[in-house]
Design a protein around this motif. Structure first.
Motif, short mmCIF file in Angstrom:
data_model
loop_
_atom_site.label_atom_id
_atom_site.label_comp_id
_atom_site.label_asym_id
_atom_site.label_seq_id
_atom_site.Cartn_x
_atom_site.Cartn_y
_atom_site.Cartn_z
N GLN A 238 0.80 -1.22 0.00
CA GLN A 238 0.00 0.00 0.00
C GLN A 238 0.84 1.27 0.00
N ARG A 239 2.13 1.16 0.34
CA ARG A 239 2.99 2.35 0.35
C ARG A 239 3.44 2.74 -1.05
N LEU A 240 3.38 1.81 -1.99
CA LEU A 240 3.82 2.10 -3.35
C LEU A 240 2.80 3.00 -4.06
N LEU A 241 3.31 3.93 -4.86
CA LEU A 241 2.46 4.83 -5.62
C LEU A 241 2.42 4.41 -7.08
N CYS A 242 1.39 4.87 -7.76
CA CYS A 242 1.20 4.47 -9.15
C CYS A 242 0.71 5.68 -9.95
N ALA A 243 1.18 5.78 -11.19
CA ALA A 243 0.71 6.82 -12.10
C ALA A 243 0.38 6.18 -13.45
N VAL A 244 -0.74 6.59 -14.03
CA VAL A 244 -1.14 6.12 -15.36
C VAL A 244 -1.05 7.31 -16.30
N ASN A 245 -0.18 7.18 -17.30
CA ASN A 245 0.07 8.28 -18.25
C ASN A 245 0.42 9.57 -17.51
N GLN A 246 1.27 9.41 -16.47
CA GLN A 246 1.83 10.51 -15.68
C GLN A 246 0.79 11.22 -14.81
N SER A 247 -0.35 10.58 -14.55
CA SER A 247 -1.34 11.10 -13.61
C SER A 247 -1.52 10.09 -12.49
N PRO A 254 -8.98 2.77 -14.60
CA PRO A 254 -9.08 1.90 -15.79
C PRO A 254 -7.85 2.03 -16.69
N LEU A 255 -7.59 0.97 -17.43
CA LEU A 255 -6.46 0.94 -18.36
C LEU A 255 -6.96 0.61 -19.76
N THR A 256 -6.27 1.17 -20.74
CA THR A 256 -6.55 0.85 -22.13
C THR A 256 -5.24 0.53 -22.83
N HIS A 257 -5.34 0.07 -24.07
CA HIS A 257 -4.17 -0.31 -24.85
C HIS A 257 -3.16 0.83 -24.93
N ASP A 258 -1.89 0.50 -24.68
CA ASP A 258 -0.75 1.41 -24.80
C ASP A 258 -0.67 2.45 -23.69
N ASP A 259 -1.43 2.25 -22.61
CA ASP A 259 -1.25 3.11 -21.44
C ASP A 259 0.13 2.86 -20.83
N GLU A 260 0.71 3.91 -20.22
CA GLU A 260 1.96 3.78 -19.49
C GLU A 260 1.64 3.81 -17.99
N VAL A 261 2.04 2.75 -17.30
CA VAL A 261 1.80 2.64 -15.86
C VAL A 261 3.14 2.64 -15.16
N ALA A 262 3.34 3.60 -14.28
CA ALA A 262 4.61 3.72 -13.54
C ALA A 262 4.36 3.44 -12.07
N PHE A 263 5.19 2.58 -11.48
CA PHE A 263 5.18 2.33 -10.05
C PHE A 263 6.42 3.00 -9.43
N PHE A 264 6.24 3.64 -8.29
CA PHE A 264 7.37 4.33 -7.66
C PHE A 264 7.14 4.42 -6.16
N PRO A 265 8.22 4.61 -5.39
CA PRO A 265 8.10 4.68 -3.94
C PRO A 265 7.44 5.98 -3.51
N PRO A 266 7.02 6.07 -2.24
CA PRO A 266 6.37 7.30 -1.77
C PRO A 266 7.25 8.52 -2.00
N VAL A 267 6.62 9.62 -2.47
CA VAL A 267 7.35 10.86 -2.70
C VAL A 267 7.44 11.63 -1.39
N THR A 268 8.51 12.40 -1.28
CA THR A 268 8.70 13.22 -0.10
C THR A 268 9.17 14.60 -0.52
N GLY A 269 8.93 15.57 0.32
CA GLY A 269 9.47 16.90 0.05
C GLY A 269 8.66 17.62 -1.00
N GLY A 270 9.21 18.77 -1.46
CA GLY A 270 8.51 19.58 -2.44
C GLY A 270 9.46 20.49 -3.14
#
Length: 270
Positions: A238-247, A254-270
């Motif tokens: 549950q700590r992992l974050l996910c973005a679909v097409n950079q959102s 939902p996902l469709t053909h040729d979507d880009e799905v990125a998994f990344f660790p929790p972000v910190t800072g700003g």
């Protein structure tokens, strides 16, 4: 394509554009607000109780574009040279189509400013009309085109004619065939593991055939990854974050053909 607002450690940061050369940047975006035919007729006749609805929505969209950096984290404050917001009343679909165009000479693009202008103009239309119609629906807000910058020009219409380039998994389990082979045209979802997850899962990029998803959403993709590769057994962390097409996304996205799905660790800072 990497997420520009994440550094190598997965921390969020504001992109430094000081060393970029100034150039002409321009972007156009659009969207719509659908309403009852009677509401659209009142709008066309300037018969709504709050007065000149379109003029108010136009000013709101222009103001929003100029203040995008106050609304969207990590956006730069920009000296826009042009912001235009226009409306088309479509009686066939009973909606108002909203378009925005932003321009400047600067070091970063104005896509977010154009999208923000459309969004706030649509919200203002809703506010101005809600006294007679609370069933209105805002939708299909998207970038139509951009000009300038090192990433080059973009036209939304062109993306529908491009042939997707399959991605080969960076590595595969011993004795297992990669999820996608170079040159295949199989509908697929592109997966990226960013920052420390590259080492954790032992792969940076791979492609999952769309028909192998348990369901057409992020949860279905996670299940497919776990079924294909043992290394993804803890992809449900549950700590992992996910973005679909950079959102930013969640399991129900939902996902469709040729979507880009990125998994990344929790972000910190700003």
């Amino acid at each position: 394509m990497s997420l520009t607002h994440l550094d190598a450690r997965g921390a969020a940061h504001m992109v430094d554009v000081a060393d970029k050369p100034e150039s002409r940047r321009e972007a156009s975006a659009s969207g719509y607000i659908r309403m009852r035919p009677a509401t659209l007729a009142l709008l066309a006749e300037e018969g709504l109780p709050k007065g000149d609805v379109l003029a108010t929505a136009r000013i709101a969209g222009i103001q929003a574009a100029k203040r995008t950096h106050e609304l969207i984290p990590l956006c730069h404050a920009l000296a826009l040279s042009k912001v235009s917001v226009d409306f088309e009343l479509d009686s066939v679909t009973s909606c108002v189509r909203v378009t925005a165009n932003c321009r400047l000479n600067g070091r970063t693009g104005v896509e977010m400013e154009a999208l923000t202008a459309v969004s706030v103009a649509c919200l203002t239309l809703y506010d101005m009309c809600k006294a007679v119609d609370k069933d209105m629906q805002i939708g299909d807000i998207h970038l139509d085109s951009k000009r300038g910058g090192v990433s080059g020009d973009y036209n939304r219409a062109d993306t529908y004619t491009e042939q997707p380039t399959p991605i080969v998994a960076a590595s595969a389990e011993a004795g297992r065939v990669p999820l996608a082979l170079e040159g295949e045209r199989t509908p697929s979802v592109r997966v990226k593991c960013l920052a420390e997850l590259r080492e954790r899962f032992g792969v940076s990029e791979l492609s999952v055939p769309f028909h192998e998803l348990a369901s057409a959403n992020v949860a279905g993709l996670k299940l497919a990854l776990k079924n294909q590769y043992e290394r993804f057994i803890d992809i449900d962390d549950q700590r992992l974050l996910c973005a679909v097409n950079q959102s930013m996304a969640n399991d129900d996205t939902p996902l469709t053909h040729d979507d880009e799905v990125a998994f990344f660790p929790p972000v910190t800072g700003g």
